[in-house]
Scaffold this motif. Structure first.
Motif, PDB file in Angstrom:
ATOM      1  N   ASP A  26       1.090  -1.504   0.050  1.00 29.15           N
ATOM      2  CA  ASP A  26      -0.194   0.165   0.149  1.00 29.15           C
ATOM      3  C   ASP A  26       1.163   0.864   0.036  1.00 29.15           C
ATOM      4  OD1 ASP A  26      -3.049  -0.939  -0.106  1.00 29.15           O
ATOM      5  OD2 ASP A  26      -1.934  -1.864   2.304  1.00 29.15           O
ATOM      6  N   VAL A  27       2.162   1.399   0.590  1.00 34.33           N
ATOM      7  CA  VAL A  27       2.659   2.391   0.990  1.00 34.33           C
ATOM      8  C   VAL A  27       4.264   2.692   0.800  1.00 34.33           C
ATOM      9  CG1 VAL A  27       0.908   3.731   1.971  1.00 34.33           C
ATOM     10  CG2 VAL A  27       2.153   2.959   3.542  1.00 34.33           C
ATOM     11  N   SER A  28       5.179   2.866   0.743  1.00 34.67           N
ATOM     12  CA  SER A  28       6.786   2.888   0.726  1.00 34.67           C
ATOM     13  C   SER A  28       7.108   4.185   0.948  1.00 34.67           C
ATOM     14  CB  SER A  28       7.129   2.058  -0.347  1.00 34.67           C
ATOM     15  OG  SER A  28       8.603   2.082  -0.140  1.00 34.67           O
ATOM     16  N   PRO A  29       8.027   4.606   2.079  1.00 39.43           N
ATOM     17  CA  PRO A  29       8.770   5.874   1.900  1.00 39.43           C
ATOM     18  C   PRO A  29       9.269   6.110   0.611  1.00 39.43           C
ATOM     19  CG  PRO A  29       9.998   4.114   3.293  1.00 39.43           C
ATOM     20  CD  PRO A  29       9.220   3.751   2.817  1.00 39.43           C
ATOM     21  N   GLY A  30      10.124   6.958   0.284  1.00 36.57           N
ATOM     22  CA  GLY A  30      11.293   7.441  -0.862  1.00 36.57           C
ATOM     23  C   GLY A  30      12.359   6.671  -0.219  1.00 36.57           C
ATOM     24  N   PRO A  31      13.373   7.307  -1.514  1.00 35.59           N
ATOM     25  CA  PRO A  31      14.521   7.091  -1.566  1.00 35.59           C
ATOM     26  C   PRO A  31      15.069   7.833   0.051  1.00 35.59           C
ATOM     27  CG  PRO A  31      14.350   7.518  -3.717  1.00 35.59           C
ATOM     28  CD  PRO A  31      12.822   7.922  -2.511  1.00 35.59           C
ATOM     29  N   LYS A  32      14.737   8.604  -0.178  1.00 43.49           N
ATOM     30  CA  LYS A  32      15.567   9.726   1.573  1.00 43.49           C
ATOM     31  C   LYS A  32      14.259   9.112   2.098  1.00 43.49           C
ATOM     32  CE  LYS A  32      16.197  13.304  -0.967  1.00 43.49           C
ATOM     33  NZ  LYS A  32      17.061  14.895  -1.114  1.00 43.49           N
ATOM     34  N   SER A  33      13.151   8.285   2.469  1.00 45.36           N
ATOM     35  CA  SER A  33      12.368   8.662   3.626  1.00 45.36           C
ATOM     36  C   SER A  33      11.985   9.998   3.665  1.00 45.36           C
ATOM     37  CB  SER A  33      13.456   7.765   4.891  1.00 45.36           C
ATOM     38  OG  SER A  33      13.463   7.327   4.615  1.00 45.36           O
ATOM     39  N   ASP A  34      11.603  11.052   2.873  1.00 45.46           N
ATOM     40  CA  ASP A  34      11.665  12.285   2.749  1.00 45.46           C
ATOM     41  C   ASP A  34       9.478  12.330   2.409  1.00 45.46           C
ATOM     42  OD1 ASP A  34      11.859  11.320   0.011  1.00 45.46           O
ATOM     43  OD2 ASP A  34      12.571  13.598  -0.345  1.00 45.46           O
ATOM     44  N   TRP A  35       9.365  11.354   2.274  1.00 45.49           N
ATOM     45  CA  TRP A  35       7.896  10.973   1.080  1.00 45.49           C
ATOM     46  C   TRP A  35       7.569   9.980   1.726  1.00 45.49           C
ATOM     47  CZ3 TRP A  35       4.488  14.613  -0.699  1.00 45.49           C
ATOM     48  CH2 TRP A  35       5.496  15.696  -1.458  1.00 45.49           C
ATOM     49  N   LEU A  36       6.309   9.910   1.754  1.00 47.53           N
ATOM     50  CA  LEU A  36       6.079   8.556   1.684  1.00 47.53           C
ATOM     51  C   LEU A  36       4.469   8.548   0.712  1.00 47.53           C
ATOM     52  CD1 LEU A  36       5.218   6.128   3.820  1.00 47.53           C
ATOM     53  CD2 LEU A  36       3.340   6.688   4.610  1.00 47.53           C
ATOM     54  N   TYR A  37       4.559   7.340  -0.319  1.00 48.18           N
ATOM     55  CA  TYR A  37       4.375   7.152  -1.750  1.00 48.18           C
ATOM     56  C   TYR A  37       2.891   6.360  -1.068  1.00 48.18           C
ATOM     57  CZ  TYR A  37       7.658  10.341  -3.364  1.00 48.18           C
ATOM     58  OH  TYR A  37       8.435  11.314  -3.647  1.00 48.18           O
ATOM     59  N   ALA A  38       2.135   6.342  -1.793  1.00 49.26           N
ATOM     60  CA  ALA A  38       0.710   4.936  -2.450  1.00 49.26           C
ATOM     61  C   ALA A  38       1.544   4.549  -3.204  1.00 49.26           C
ATOM     62  CB  ALA A  38      -0.315   5.673  -2.819  1.00 49.26           C
ATOM     63  N   ILE A  39       1.853   3.417  -3.352  1.00 53.67           N
ATOM     64  CA  ILE A  39       2.574   2.389  -4.279  1.00 53.67           C
ATOM     65  C   ILE A  39       1.418   1.271  -4.936  1.00 53.67           C
ATOM     66  CG2 ILE A  39       3.973   0.253  -4.404  1.00 53.67           C
ATOM     67  CD1 ILE A  39       5.306   2.840  -3.983  1.00 53.67           C
ATOM     68  N   GLY A  40       0.443   0.612  -4.430  1.00 56.69           N
ATOM     69  CA  GLY A  40      -0.533  -0.254  -5.158  1.00 56.69           C
ATOM     70  C   GLY A  40      -1.533   0.880  -5.374  1.00 56.69           C
ATOM     71  N   PRO A  41      -2.648  -0.195  -6.505  1.00 57.02           N
ATOM     72  CA  PRO A  41      -3.202   0.742  -7.611  1.00 57.02           C
ATOM     73  C   PRO A  41      -4.820   0.185  -6.999  1.00 57.02           C
ATOM     74  CG  PRO A  41      -3.310  -1.825  -8.137  1.00 57.02           C
ATOM     75  CD  PRO A  41      -1.980  -1.198  -6.717  1.00 57.02           C
ATOM     76  N   GLY A  42      -5.195   1.741  -7.007  1.00 57.97           N
ATOM     77  CA  GLY A  42      -6.327   2.276  -6.468  1.00 57.97           C
ATOM     78  C   GLY A  42      -5.893   3.174  -4.209  1.00 57.97           C
ATOM     79  N   VAL A  43      -4.546   3.059  -4.471  1.00 60.95           N
ATOM     80  CA  VAL A  43      -4.197   3.778  -3.058  1.00 60.95           C
ATOM     81  C   VAL A  43      -4.110   5.271  -2.747  1.00 60.95           C
ATOM     82  CG1 VAL A  43      -2.811   3.746  -1.099  1.00 60.95           C
ATOM     83  CG2 VAL A  43      -2.248   1.488  -2.280  1.00 60.95           C
ATOM     84  N   LYS A  44      -4.777   5.781  -1.825  1.00 59.32           N
ATOM     85  CA  LYS A  44      -4.689   7.240  -1.864  1.00 59.32           C
ATOM     86  C   LYS A  44      -4.059   7.467  -0.054  1.00 59.32           C
ATOM     87  CE  LYS A  44      -9.006   8.362  -4.523  1.00 59.32           C
ATOM     88  NZ  LYS A  44     -10.617   8.657  -4.126  1.00 59.32           N
ATOM     89  N   LEU A  45      -3.842   8.992  -0.039  1.00 56.29           N
ATOM     90  CA  LEU A  45      -3.586   9.211   1.215  1.00 56.29           C
ATOM     91  C   LEU A  45      -3.898  10.491   0.909  1.00 56.29           C
ATOM     92  CD1 LEU A  45       0.846   8.447   0.777  1.00 56.29           C
ATOM     93  CD2 LEU A  45      -1.395   6.996   1.455  1.00 56.29           C
ATOM     94  N   ALA A  46      -3.782  10.867   2.826  1.00 56.74           N
ATOM     95  CA  ALA A  46      -4.093  12.307   3.255  1.00 56.74           C
ATOM     96  C   ALA A  46      -3.904  12.261   4.717  1.00 56.74           C
ATOM     97  CB  ALA A  46      -5.382  12.159   3.373  1.00 56.74           C
ATOM     98  N   ARG A  47      -2.523  13.753   4.474  1.00 57.97           N
ATOM     99  CA  ARG A  47      -2.400  13.871   4.911  1.00 57.97           C
ATOM    100  C   ARG A  47      -2.776  14.895   6.304  1.00 57.97           C
ATOM    101  NH1 ARG A  47       3.279  17.397   6.198  1.00 57.97           N
ATOM    102  NH2 ARG A  47       3.527  18.205   7.436  1.00 57.97           N
ATOM    103  N   LEU A  48      -3.795  14.304   7.815  1.00 56.85           N
ATOM    104  CA  LEU A  48      -4.605  15.488   8.474  1.00 56.85           C
ATOM    105  C   LEU A  48      -3.787  16.806   8.860  1.00 56.85           C
ATOM    106  CD1 LEU A  48      -7.488  12.623   9.523  1.00 56.85           C
ATOM    107  CD2 LEU A  48      -7.285  14.066   7.194  1.00 56.85           C
ATOM    108  N   PRO A  49      -3.888  17.535   9.170  1.00 57.39           N
ATOM    109  CA  PRO A  49      -3.429  18.704  10.394  1.00 57.39           C
ATOM    110  C   PRO A  49      -3.781  18.485  11.295  1.00 57.39           C
ATOM    111  CG  PRO A  49      -5.517  19.454   8.844  1.00 57.39           C
ATOM    112  CD  PRO A  49      -5.317  18.166   8.870  1.00 57.39           C
TER     113      PRO A  49
END
Length: 119
Positions: A26-49
């Motif tokens: 579903d999710v994986s961090p970027g190369p520097k772990s500075d982002w969390l990416y949606a990997i799977g098809p249809g996966v969505k992310l939302a960062r809440l304040p």
């Protein structure tokens, strides 16, 4: 659960795998772990304040967004206790609460989350 590139999380099963290219991730961090990416098809992310969230607030956050605009969440600057909502590839809601936030400092590339996935 702690992630660093190239690991991935299957939030539906709770499995952390060593290779983000494995199936059902579903999710994986970027190369520097500075982002969390949606990997799977249809996966969505939302960062809440907010610092706490439940299934209902995450349902609303991911439902109100398009898949193309919610494929990644920046982790640098995320506060401990802040929430990232995930709509998994099996259409479940997962609430990830940050426990340890990575930074650009050498060796500080791990993101740690407590999470719950609703069926």
């Amino acid at each position: 659960m702690t992630l660093t590139d190239p690991q991935g999380l299957d939030a539906d099963t709770g499995g952390v795998v060593e290779n983000e290219k494995s199936s059902n991730i579903d999710v994986s961090p970027g190369p520097k772990s500075d982002w969390l990416y949606a990997i799977g098809p249809g996966v969505k992310l939302a960062r809440l304040p907010v610092m706490a969230a439940d299934r209902s607030s995450c349902d609303q956050a991911v439902a109100g967004s398009s898949e193309s605009t919610n494929r990644g969440v920046r982790l640098y600057g995320l506060r401990v206790g802040q929430v990232i909502c995930v709509l998994t590839d099996e259409h479940r809601i997962s609430v990830l609460t940050s426990v340890k936030v990575p930074s650009s400092a050498p060796g500080d590339d791990k993101a740690t989350f407590a999470y719950v996935t609703y069926s």
